[in-house]
Design an enzyme around this catalytic site. Structure first.
Site, PDB file in Angstrom:
ATOM      1  N   GLY A 139      -2.502   3.923  -9.838  1.00 51.01           N
ATOM      2  CA  GLY A 139      -2.809   3.179  -8.644  1.00 51.01           C
ATOM      3  C   GLY A 139      -1.807   1.650  -9.384  1.00 51.01           C
ATOM      4  O   GLY A 139      -1.773   1.827 -10.254  1.00 51.01           O
ATOM      5  N   HIS A 151      15.331  23.117  20.403  1.00 54.32           N
ATOM      6  CA  HIS A 151      16.181  24.518  19.019  1.00 54.32           C
ATOM      7  C   HIS A 151      16.783  24.688  17.979  1.00 54.32           C
ATOM      8  O   HIS A 151      18.365  24.376  19.070  1.00 54.32           O
ATOM      9  CB  HIS A 151      15.168  25.968  20.246  1.00 54.32           C
ATOM     10  CG  HIS A 151      15.383  27.268  18.969  1.00 54.32           C
ATOM     11  ND1 HIS A 151      14.463  27.491  18.758  1.00 54.32           N
ATOM     12  CD2 HIS A 151      16.328  28.311  19.331  1.00 54.32           C
ATOM     13  CE1 HIS A 151      14.471  29.045  18.465  1.00 54.32           C
ATOM     14  NE2 HIS A 151      15.881  29.085  18.861  1.00 54.32           N
ATOM     15  N   GLU A 202      -5.445  14.628 -13.935  1.00 52.43           N
ATOM     16  CA  GLU A 202      -6.564  13.977 -12.904  1.00 52.43           C
ATOM     17  C   GLU A 202      -7.578  14.185 -13.477  1.00 52.43           C
ATOM     18  O   GLU A 202      -8.560  14.863 -13.402  1.00 52.43           O
ATOM     19  CB  GLU A 202      -5.881  14.502 -11.204  1.00 52.43           C
ATOM     20  CG  GLU A 202      -6.164  14.165 -10.144  1.00 52.43           C
ATOM     21  CD  GLU A 202      -6.190  12.783  -9.993  1.00 52.43           C
ATOM     22  OE1 GLU A 202      -5.615  12.388  -9.884  1.00 52.43           O
ATOM     23  OE2 GLU A 202      -7.811  12.428  -9.613  1.00 52.43           O
ATOM     24  N   GLY A 207      14.428  -7.395  -2.232  1.00 56.41           N
ATOM     25  CA  GLY A 207      13.745  -5.957  -1.607  1.00 56.41           C
ATOM     26  C   GLY A 207      12.212  -5.802  -2.178  1.00 56.41           C
ATOM     27  O   GLY A 207      11.951  -4.106  -2.238  1.00 56.41           O
TER      28      GLY A 207
HETATM   29  P1  FAD Z   1       6.443  -5.707  -3.222  1.00 60.82           P
HETATM   30  O1  FAD Z   1       7.338  -5.165  -2.690  1.00 60.82           O
HETATM   31  O2  FAD Z   1       5.428  -5.737  -4.397  1.00 60.82           O
HETATM   32  O3  FAD Z   1       6.857  -7.259  -3.720  1.00 60.82           O
HETATM   33  C1  FAD Z   1       5.864  -8.520  -3.145  1.00 60.82           C
HETATM   34  C2  FAD Z   1       7.193  -9.113  -4.717  1.00 60.82           C
HETATM   35  O4  FAD Z   1       7.048  -9.835  -4.355  1.00 60.82           O
HETATM   36  C3  FAD Z   1       7.964  -8.570  -5.284  1.00 60.82           C
HETATM   37  O5  FAD Z   1       9.461  -9.009  -4.866  1.00 60.82           O
HETATM   38  C4  FAD Z   1       7.943 -10.116  -6.279  1.00 60.82           C
HETATM   39  O6  FAD Z   1       8.827 -10.053  -7.410  1.00 60.82           O
HETATM   40  C5  FAD Z   1       7.228 -11.029  -5.483  1.00 60.82           C
HETATM   41  N1  FAD Z   1       6.546 -11.830  -6.515  1.00 60.82           N
HETATM   42  C6  FAD Z   1       5.156 -11.594  -7.127  1.00 60.82           C
HETATM   43  N2  FAD Z   1       4.526 -13.008  -7.571  1.00 60.82           N
HETATM   44  C7  FAD Z   1       5.419 -14.074  -7.159  1.00 60.82           C
HETATM   45  C8  FAD Z   1       5.694 -15.256  -6.832  1.00 60.82           C
HETATM   46  N3  FAD Z   1       4.664 -16.103  -7.587  1.00 60.82           N
HETATM   47  N4  FAD Z   1       6.643 -15.728  -6.847  1.00 60.82           N
HETATM   48  C9  FAD Z   1       7.769 -15.363  -6.624  1.00 60.82           C
HETATM   49  N5  FAD Z   1       8.032 -13.800  -6.329  1.00 60.82           N
HETATM   50  C10 FAD Z   1       6.578 -13.653  -6.493  1.00 60.82           C
HETATM   51  N6  FAD Z   1       5.711   3.399  -0.215  1.00 60.82           N
HETATM   52  C11 FAD Z   1       6.294   3.257   0.663  1.00 60.82           C
HETATM   53  O7  FAD Z   1       6.364   3.227   1.855  1.00 60.82           O
HETATM   54  N7  FAD Z   1       6.405   4.898   1.000  1.00 60.82           N
HETATM   55  C12 FAD Z   1       7.427   5.388  -0.515  1.00 60.82           C
HETATM   56  O8  FAD Z   1       7.387   6.333  -0.906  1.00 60.82           O
HETATM   57  C13 FAD Z   1       6.778   4.843  -1.429  1.00 60.82           C
HETATM   58  N8  FAD Z   1       7.144   5.311  -2.972  1.00 60.82           N
HETATM   59  C14 FAD Z   1       6.319   4.268  -4.104  1.00 60.82           C
HETATM   60  C15 FAD Z   1       7.269   4.324  -5.080  1.00 60.82           C
HETATM   61  C16 FAD Z   1       6.770   4.205  -6.284  1.00 60.82           C
HETATM   62  C17 FAD Z   1       7.567   4.330  -7.486  1.00 60.82           C
HETATM   63  C18 FAD Z   1       6.383   2.290  -6.565  1.00 60.82           C
HETATM   64  C19 FAD Z   1       5.872   2.385  -7.663  1.00 60.82           C
HETATM   65  C20 FAD Z   1       6.222   2.338  -5.051  1.00 60.82           C
HETATM   66  C21 FAD Z   1       6.339   3.128  -3.849  1.00 60.82           C
HETATM   67  N9  FAD Z   1       5.970   2.311  -2.088  1.00 60.82           N
HETATM   68  C22 FAD Z   1       6.473   3.692  -1.781  1.00 60.82           C
HETATM   69  C23 FAD Z   1       4.861   0.948  -2.391  1.00 60.82           C
HETATM   70  C24 FAD Z   1       5.390  -0.159  -1.991  1.00 60.82           C
HETATM   71  O9  FAD Z   1       6.860   0.265  -2.625  1.00 60.82           O
HETATM   72  C25 FAD Z   1       4.904  -0.917  -1.717  1.00 60.82           C
HETATM   73  O10 FAD Z   1       3.537  -0.873  -1.111  1.00 60.82           O
HETATM   74  C26 FAD Z   1       5.575  -1.958  -0.481  1.00 60.82           C
HETATM   75  O11 FAD Z   1       6.987  -2.513  -2.236  1.00 60.82           O
HETATM   76  C27 FAD Z   1       4.557  -3.408  -1.619  1.00 60.82           C
HETATM   77  O12 FAD Z   1       5.267  -4.657  -0.384  1.00 60.82           O
HETATM   78  P2  FAD Z   1       4.682  -5.553  -0.353  1.00 60.82           P
HETATM   79  O13 FAD Z   1       6.612  -6.783   0.622  1.00 60.82           O
HETATM   80  O14 FAD Z   1       3.452  -6.073  -0.180  1.00 60.82           O
HETATM   81  O15 FAD Z   1       5.127  -6.221  -2.274  1.00 60.82           O
HETATM   82  P1  NAD Z   2      -2.788   7.053  -6.219  1.00 65.86           P
HETATM   83  O1  NAD Z   2      -3.963   5.837  -5.694  1.00 65.86           O
HETATM   84  O2  NAD Z   2      -1.282   7.809  -5.065  1.00 65.86           O
HETATM   85  O3  NAD Z   2      -2.651   8.233  -7.208  1.00 65.86           O
HETATM   86  C1  NAD Z   2      -3.880   7.137  -8.686  1.00 65.86           C
HETATM   87  C2  NAD Z   2      -3.914   9.028  -9.354  1.00 65.86           C
HETATM   88  O4  NAD Z   2      -4.811   8.649 -10.676  1.00 65.86           O
HETATM   89  C3  NAD Z   2      -6.193   8.951  -8.245  1.00 65.86           C
HETATM   90  O5  NAD Z   2      -5.688  10.837  -7.227  1.00 65.86           O
HETATM   91  C4  NAD Z   2      -6.617   9.117  -9.417  1.00 65.86           C
HETATM   92  O6  NAD Z   2      -7.622   9.748  -8.768  1.00 65.86           O
HETATM   93  C5  NAD Z   2      -6.214   9.262 -10.485  1.00 65.86           C
HETATM   94  N1  NAD Z   2      -6.843   8.003 -11.777  1.00 65.86           N
HETATM   95  C6  NAD Z   2      -7.466   7.336 -11.201  1.00 65.86           C
HETATM   96  N2  NAD Z   2      -8.181   6.873 -12.733  1.00 65.86           N
HETATM   97  C7  NAD Z   2      -7.888   7.651 -13.547  1.00 65.86           C
HETATM   98  C8  NAD Z   2      -7.577   8.318 -14.757  1.00 65.86           C
HETATM   99  N3  NAD Z   2      -8.765   7.227 -15.526  1.00 65.86           N
HETATM  100  N4  NAD Z   2      -7.148   9.371 -15.345  1.00 65.86           N
HETATM  101  C9  NAD Z   2      -6.557   9.672 -14.746  1.00 65.86           C
HETATM  102  N5  NAD Z   2      -6.539   9.793 -12.817  1.00 65.86           N
HETATM  103  C10 NAD Z   2      -6.619   8.888 -12.828  1.00 65.86           C
HETATM  104  O7  NAD Z   2      -1.239   5.824  -7.089  1.00 65.86           O
HETATM  105  P2  NAD Z   2      -0.516   6.038  -7.593  1.00 65.86           P
HETATM  106  O8  NAD Z   2       0.186   7.511  -7.457  1.00 65.86           O
HETATM  107  O9  NAD Z   2      -0.111   5.217  -8.966  1.00 65.86           O
HETATM  108  O10 NAD Z   2       0.648   4.562  -7.012  1.00 65.86           O
HETATM  109  C11 NAD Z   2      -0.121   3.497  -6.060  1.00 65.86           C
HETATM  110  C12 NAD Z   2       0.756   3.697  -4.741  1.00 65.86           C
HETATM  111  O11 NAD Z   2       1.881   3.549  -4.040  1.00 65.86           O
HETATM  112  C13 NAD Z   2      -0.031   4.853  -3.731  1.00 65.86           C
HETATM  113  O12 NAD Z   2      -1.552   4.476  -3.819  1.00 65.86           O
HETATM  114  C14 NAD Z   2       0.820   4.377  -2.644  1.00 65.86           C
HETATM  115  O13 NAD Z   2      -0.147   3.311  -1.832  1.00 65.86           O
HETATM  116  C15 NAD Z   2       2.343   3.954  -3.150  1.00 65.86           C
HETATM  117  N6  NAD Z   2       2.726   5.193  -3.606  1.00 65.86           N
HETATM  118  C16 NAD Z   2       3.005   5.332  -2.402  1.00 65.86           C
HETATM  119  C17 NAD Z   2       4.307   6.396  -2.149  1.00 65.86           C
HETATM  120  C18 NAD Z   2       4.772   6.812  -0.610  1.00 65.86           C
HETATM  121  O14 NAD Z   2       4.790   6.701   0.157  1.00 65.86           O
HETATM  122  N7  NAD Z   2       5.727   8.566  -0.978  1.00 65.86           N
HETATM  123  C19 NAD Z   2       5.140   7.058  -3.508  1.00 65.86           C
HETATM  124  C20 NAD Z   2       4.654   6.431  -4.460  1.00 65.86           C
HETATM  125  C21 NAD Z   2       3.685   5.482  -4.264  1.00 65.86           C
END
Ligand code: FAD
Ligand code: NAD
Length: 462
Positions: free
Chosen positions: A269, A441, A205, A40
């Site tokens: 980020g 609607h 920010e 996951g």
């Molecule tokens: P990941 O999901 O990061 O999976 C990578 C996997 O690789 C991990 O399970 C890790 O354990 C494994 N791995 C790494 N290195 C190794 C190794 N050497 N050997 C074995 N396994 C390894 N995206 C959305 O689209 N909608 C959202 O609402 C959203 N909300 C988010 C909220 C938060 C708080 C965060 C942090 C992220 C959110 N994201 C969201 C972003 C989303 O989670 C990621 O874009 C997505 O998980 C990326 O998928 P991935 O398969 O590239 O990598």
């Molecule tokens: P983000 O890129 O969305 O936002 C980071 C923010 O931090 C930016 O606005 C940037 O200007 C600011 N920033 C950077 N350096 C800073 C500093 N030194 N001091 C203050 N502000 C600073 O990154 P995130 O919120 O960490 O999320 C990471 C990624 O995970 C996102 O880019 C997104 O791709 C993914 N994500 C997606 C969802 C969703 O799809 N709903 C939700 C959560 C996360």
């Protein structure tokens, strides 16, 4: 342990990796997937799903709190309580159900799941450190889907009160105050949720506005709501460190500020996981910090593919999944490449923000003459019956042939409209296609039809 031979090895079982493995298994490809964490990835375990669970709980609490005040609906109730430990337990149960579901789907697709840390020995050989010792795998094709991890600020390293999203989603108690560094996706989604459950939240920010990738019109209703919730937003501000007394030092537009907080959530980020798996044993090209891939997700080495966050942005689960499915097809010998029209994105703030395709500014910068139609949710019956009249749906189309270039929305619950937006763009709809589609609607979806009609100069309800 005997060596394992397979046609496909997927490293990382996040949305990119597990989707790739399931589809590959379904296509009859002999597939192994490896991860040291539960299937996951970030999304199911510590990202999308847990954050949306917390956001839902916070919305419920906020609604209940509003019922305790005089309100237009005439509903009254007592002041609500929240037990965060129980909320976190509930969130964990959803995560467990979904990660278990992914394991089942992998097994049903006849994919072998291996738990451990993978490391390339060479382009065709990977060693996996399992609980019972090293396991060698020989694979004809390898997909790198190692994802991303929270970026750390050198001036504010993680530890103690300084946490990343992972810890924020598993707090044992509600902090009194929280400084959120970074007003992007995570900062605003989680900052809003914590504010709703009673935390005093300040967002710092660095850019001149929060969610800087979205245009000011889309962000305005979000800022208004943050203000209502008592969230302080400081833009053009950077944290430069924490002093010995535990106060944050902030360089703001009006000079230096000191601020104390129970908890500091750093959300500036995420960095791609390009180390820890033996990249040095390969000859891969980089695209800045990310792995460079072509339109078949192939890296610079034949038989080695990369998908998801490790390949750059947008770092979204659905992009990773689409790439994963594509690569399974490539390995099965299908003539496929990346030709997607758009990757819609949703920020689950209050109200929610959706973008798909080009915004008006992006369309203009790309040299298009445009027709733009914007329909306010204040004129949408369904939105009003849900007390969700704030926001709008906007359609951007080419002026000459009315091809839809982009659709955006801000409003309560508009995340569910993103599927319609994505479909319109993928099908290369014209304004007339959307305007001529019968929309149910009363739904908020009617605002999309009305926005298209508005762009055509044929608005009915404004
Ligand atoms: P990941 O999901 O990061 O999976 C990578 C996997 O690789 C991990 O399970 C890790 O354990 C494994 N791995 C790494 N290195 C190794 C190794 N050497 N050997 C074995 N396994 C390894 N995206 C959305 O689209 N909608 C959202 O609402 C959203 N909300 C988010 C909220 C938060 C708080 C965060 C942090 C992220 C959110 N994201 C969201 C972003 C989303 O989670 C990621 O874009 C997505 O998980 C990326 O998928 P991935 O398969 O590239 O990598
Ligand atoms: P983000 O890129 O969305 O936002 C980071 C923010 O931090 C930016 O606005 C940037 O200007 C600011 N920033 C950077 N350096 C800073 C500093 N030194 N001091 C203050 N502000 C600073 O990154 P995130 O919120 O960490 O999320 C990471 C990624 O995970 C996102 O880019 C997104 O791709 C993914 N994500 C997606 C969802 C969703 O799809 N709903 C939700 C959560 C996360």
């Amino acid at each position: 342990m005997r060596d394992i031979y397979c046609k496909l090895l997927v490293i990382g079982a996040g949305p990119g990796g597990y989707v790739c493995a399931i589809r590959a298994g379904q296509l009859g490809i002999d597939t192994v997937i490896v991860d040291f964490a539960k299937p996951g990835g970030t999304c199911l375990n510590i990202g999308c799903i847990p954050s949306k669970a917390l956001i839902h709980a916070a919305d419920e609490f906020d609604a209940a709190r509003n019922r305790a005040l005089p309100n237009a609906l005439g509903i009254s109730a007592g002041a609500p309580q929240i037990d965060l430990a129980q909320t976190v337990e509930w969130k964990n149960s959803i995560v467990a159900r979904l990660t278990g579901g992914v394991s089942d789907l992998l097994k049903r697709a006849k994919v072998k799941i291996l738990a451990g840390q993978a490391r390339f020995l060479d382009g065709k050989t990977v060693e996996v450190m399992t609980d019972t010792g090293p396991q060698i795998l020989h694979a004809e094709n390898v997909v790198i889907a190692t994802g991303s991890a929270p970026a750390e600020l050198p001036s504010l390293p993680f530890g103690g009160r300084v946490i990343a999203s992972t810890e924020a989603l598993a707090l044992a108690r509600i902090p009194e105050s929280m400084v959120v560094v970074g007003g992007g996706y995570i900062g605003l989604e989680l900052g809003t949720a914590f504010a709703k459950i009673g935390v005093t939240v300040t967002v710092i920010e660095a850019a001149s506005r929060v969610l800087p990738q979205y245009d000011a019109d889309l962000i305005r209703p979000v800022l208004r709501r943050l203000n209502e919730l008592g969230v302080t937003v400081m833009t053009g501000a950077k944290v430069t460190g924490m002093n010995v007394k535990g106060a944050l030092q902030i360089e703001g537009p009006d000079g230096d500020v000191r601020m104390k907080a129970d908890t500091v959530l750093v959300a500036v980020g995420r960095r791609p996981v390009t180390d820890g798996w033996g990249r040095e044993e390969l000859v891969l090209e980089m695209d800045g910090p990310y792995l460079r891939v072509d339109d078949r997700c192939q890296t610079a080495m034949r038989g080695i593919y990369a998908i998801g966050d490790v390949t750059g942005g947008p770092m979204l689960a659905h992009r990773a999944m689409a790439q994963g499915e594509l690569v399974a097809g490539v390995i099965a010998g299908h003539k496929v490449r990346w030709t997607k029209q758009a990757i819609p994105a949703v920020c689950f703030t209050d109200p929610e923000v959706v973008t798909a395709g080009l915004t008006p500014d992006q369309a203009r910068d790309a040299g298009y003459k445009t027709k733009i139609g914007q329909f306010p949710l204040a004129a949408n019956g369904r939105a009003l019956t849900m007390q969700a009249g704030q926001g709008f749906v906007r359609v951007v189309a080419r002026a000459d042939n009315h091809l839809v270039l982009g659709i955006q929305a801000v409003g309560r619950g508009v995340s569910e409209l993103s599927a319609a937006f994505g479909l319109a763009l993928e099908m290369q709809a014209r304004l007339e296609d959307i305007a001529a589609t019968v929309h149910t609607h009363p739904t908020q979806g009617e605002a999309l039809q009305e926005a298209a009609m508005t762009a055509l100069g044929q608005a009915l309800h404004i």
